[in-house]
Design an enzyme around this catalytic site. Structure first.
Site, short mmCIF file in Angstrom:
data_model
loop_
_atom_site.label_atom_id
_atom_site.label_comp_id
_atom_site.label_asym_id
_atom_site.label_seq_id
_atom_site.Cartn_x
_atom_site.Cartn_y
_atom_site.Cartn_z
N ASP A 87 6.19 10.09 -10.08
CA ASP A 87 5.65 11.05 -11.02
C ASP A 87 4.27 10.64 -11.52
OD1 ASP A 87 6.02 13.30 -13.06
OD2 ASP A 87 5.77 11.57 -14.40
N GLU A 139 3.02 12.47 -6.86
CA GLU A 139 2.39 13.52 -7.66
C GLU A 139 1.10 12.91 -8.17
OE1 GLU A 139 3.11 16.42 -11.51
OE2 GLU A 139 3.87 14.37 -11.56
#
Length: 601
Positions: free
Chosen positions: A259, A292
């Protein structure tokens, strides 16, 4: 630095044998540390070098324990393998070898075979409930599931990005054994399992590292979540690399989605992270690493990482489908069709160009393979970060959504869908947490303030309708109604029709796209008209995949004569395409250089 295989054993409680456990804690700001159990035992840990405290003692799996700092206050193990109840309660000694795996012959799937289904374990009902729906997903044609973060957070409901114990699976979802059973069953069905991990920050409640290891953080560097993590320290790097190795080895996850790595302020950490994982897990074992990364750092996709979530692709498609240009969509409001053509031929839209804030973003990406980009129409962010959690079925004409879905699932990029999309789910997906008192109020106010840049919520009175993240009803209303709902009509959505549509597209991808996908690359793309583009890719077997997509309300002409074999079309008027006309809200997908017609709808 310890050997990679030892990294996951540097932090936390590790069972040595049936009667012995080794406890390790990095606490450079503590003078004394004791292991205290729920049975009343208190055992002093021995201080070592560089702030480490270690104790090897008689202690069996299942023991509940905490660390007592300076004979003053008690904290959970930051590398707890499981919690008894909540993030701030007792940690549990876990025997990582106790589960008996049924599919030890599973070594994973090649990355180009990935068709990803993202889901939230808590909304489905826990680890066992997710396990029960796996046969359906495998039968549909998905090849991988991606679990939103599982690291223990405060409370019983959360998206997962507020985790504070990166080694412990969330206790409100079930036991470590139930999570392993989920993964074991998935492997038996041919499904890979990806875990979303958060190594860029800790949640706002339940993290005590700053009280006894303040140098875990940069006090002079701030992030949206507080002090930045100091990745320059060996112990900190090993803490997170050890967590990753634990998930991949002890739980046998097939991949990790990292993330928001743009929030990690030391770029060398990501380099070392990928190197350690690749060294630890070698062929025939296949491990996927997905990023990401708002920075669009294309070079990372050649250095240990398989792919990146392509937010540029999503944002471009979203503007074309909905007309929304608020907030970050403003970066895609101009020349949107041209931007979609660039997605088809080069992957990223922003490759060094300035954003609306005047800052350059991204690196050239046209040289990357098509599989370096994970494409999606929706995911947890793009639904849940809407004020009211609407899905595309609520805000997009059905014909346009069908055409975009066919493009998503049959393009040479790696497709990802969010739970419920495959049957046109009506339920919204909202942002939810389980905080209390002052923190709950701050989270609620902060959530509503996030939407002040959106025209529909510019006034404070307009933002009062945004659901309170901490209300139990916010969580309950986000649960997709699986089961019988597949075959019901609701708010005009024909769930069975969507289900059959997805099944057909996934079948085509399995039989005709995936076998040709390895080593595929873009040839070119062109703008056909407003909201209409055409793209071509050279596939691994030498054939040419061509996609003509029209998301507009007006038919457009296709300059190049149709010569390939029809793979899929959404328009019922086949003759129109032979006359070089692309109907409104349609997609036509063809293959050239193959022996025969493969499919016709």
């Amino acid at each position: 630095m310890p050997a990679n295989s030892e990294l996951s054993r540097c932090h936390g409680a590790v069972v040595v044998d049936s009667n012995c456990t080794r406890f390790s804690l990095w606490a450079p700001d503590a003078k004394t540390i004791n292991v205290v159990t729920d049975g009343g035992r208190s055992m002093a840990m021995l201080p070592g070098n560089d702030g480490w405290f270690v104790l090897e003692t008689q202690c069996s799996a299942g023991t509940l324990y905490k660390y007592k700092i300076n004979n003053d206050y008690e904290v959970p193990d930051p590398a707890s393998r499981a919690q008894a109840e909540d993030a701030d309660g007792y940690s549990v000694v876990v025997d990582s070898e106790s589960y008996r795996w049924q599919h030890l012959g599973w070594y994973g799937r090649p990355w180009h075979e990935a068709i990803i289904y993202e889901l939230h374990v808590g909304l489905i009902g826990g680890y066992s409930a997710v396990e029960s729906m796996l046969p359906h997903l495998a039968d549909m044609g998905f090849t991988a599931i991606e679990l939103m973060p599982l690291s223990q957070f405060s409370g019983s409901r959360n998206w997962g990005y507020d985790g504070v114990l990166p080694y412990a699976p969330q206790v409100s979802y079930g036991s470590p054994e139930q999570l392993k059973s989920l993964i074991d069953t998935a492997h038996g069905l041919g499904l890979a399992v990806i875990l979303d991990v958060v190594y860029n920050h800790f949640g706002p409640d339940g993290n005590f590292l700053h009280t006894y290891a303040k140098h875990f953080f940069h006090s002079d560097k701030k992030t949206p979540w507080g002090d930045a993590i100091d990745y320059g320290r060996r112990e900190v790097r090993d803490f997170f690399i050890g967590s990753a190795i634990m998930w991949l080895s002890e739980y046998r996850f097939d991949g990790l989605r990292l993330d928001a790595v743009h929030a990690i302020d030391d770029p060398t950490f990501l380099n070392e992270f990928a190197e350690c994982i690749r060294e630890e897990f070698r062929e025939p074992r296949k491990v996927w690493l997905i990023l990401e990364n708002e920075l669009n750092e294309a070079h990372r996709l050649k250095k240990g990482f398989d792919a990146q979530w392509n937010d540029d692709g999503h944002n471009t498609l979203h503007v074309l489908l909905t007309g929304e240009t608020d907030s970050y969509y403003a970066d895609f409001a101009e020349a949107t069709t041209e931007k979609l053509a660039r997605v088809l031929s080069e992957g990223f839209v922003y490759q060094g160009e300035p954003t609306r804030h005047g800052q350059p973003r991204g690196e050239p990406s046209g040289h990357l393979p098509t599989s370096a980009f994970v494409l999606f129409l929706q995911n947890h962010d793009q639904i849940g970060n809407r004020a009211l959690g609407e899905r595309l079925v609520h805000i997009t004409p059905a014909p346009a959504l069908r055409a975009a879905t066919a493009f998503l699932l049959l393009s040479p990029m790696i497709p990802l869908i969010f739970m419920g999309d495959e049957w046109g789910a009506d339920e919204r997906f909202l942002f939810f947490t389980d905080f209390h008192d002052e923190l709950a109020q701050k989270v609620c106010e902060g959530r509503r303030d996030e939407f002040s840049d959106f025209a529909a919520f510019a006034e404070e009175s307009q933002r009062e309708c945004i659901p309170d993240p901490n209300a139990a009803s916010t969580f309950e209303s986000s649960k997709p109604k699986f089961g019988a709902a597949y075959f019901k009509y609701s708010q005009g959505q024909d769930h069975l029709a969507w289900l059959l549509f997805y099944r057909r597209l996934l079948s085509i991808r399995q039989s005709d796209i995936i076998p040709r996908l390895r080593n595929s690359h873009a040839i070119d793309s062109q703008v056909l008209g407003d909201k209409a583009v055409s793209g071509r890719w050279r596939m691994g077997d030498g054939s040419t995949l061509r996609i003509d997509l029209n998301l507009g309300e007006v038919a457009v002409r296709v300059d190049e004569t149709f010569t390939g074999h029809l793979l899929f079309k959404t328009s019922d008027d086949n003759q129109e395409y032979f006359q070089n006309v692309l109907s409104p809200f349609s997609v036509v997908i063809t293959l050239e250089g193959v022996a025969s017609v493969i499919h016709k709808e």
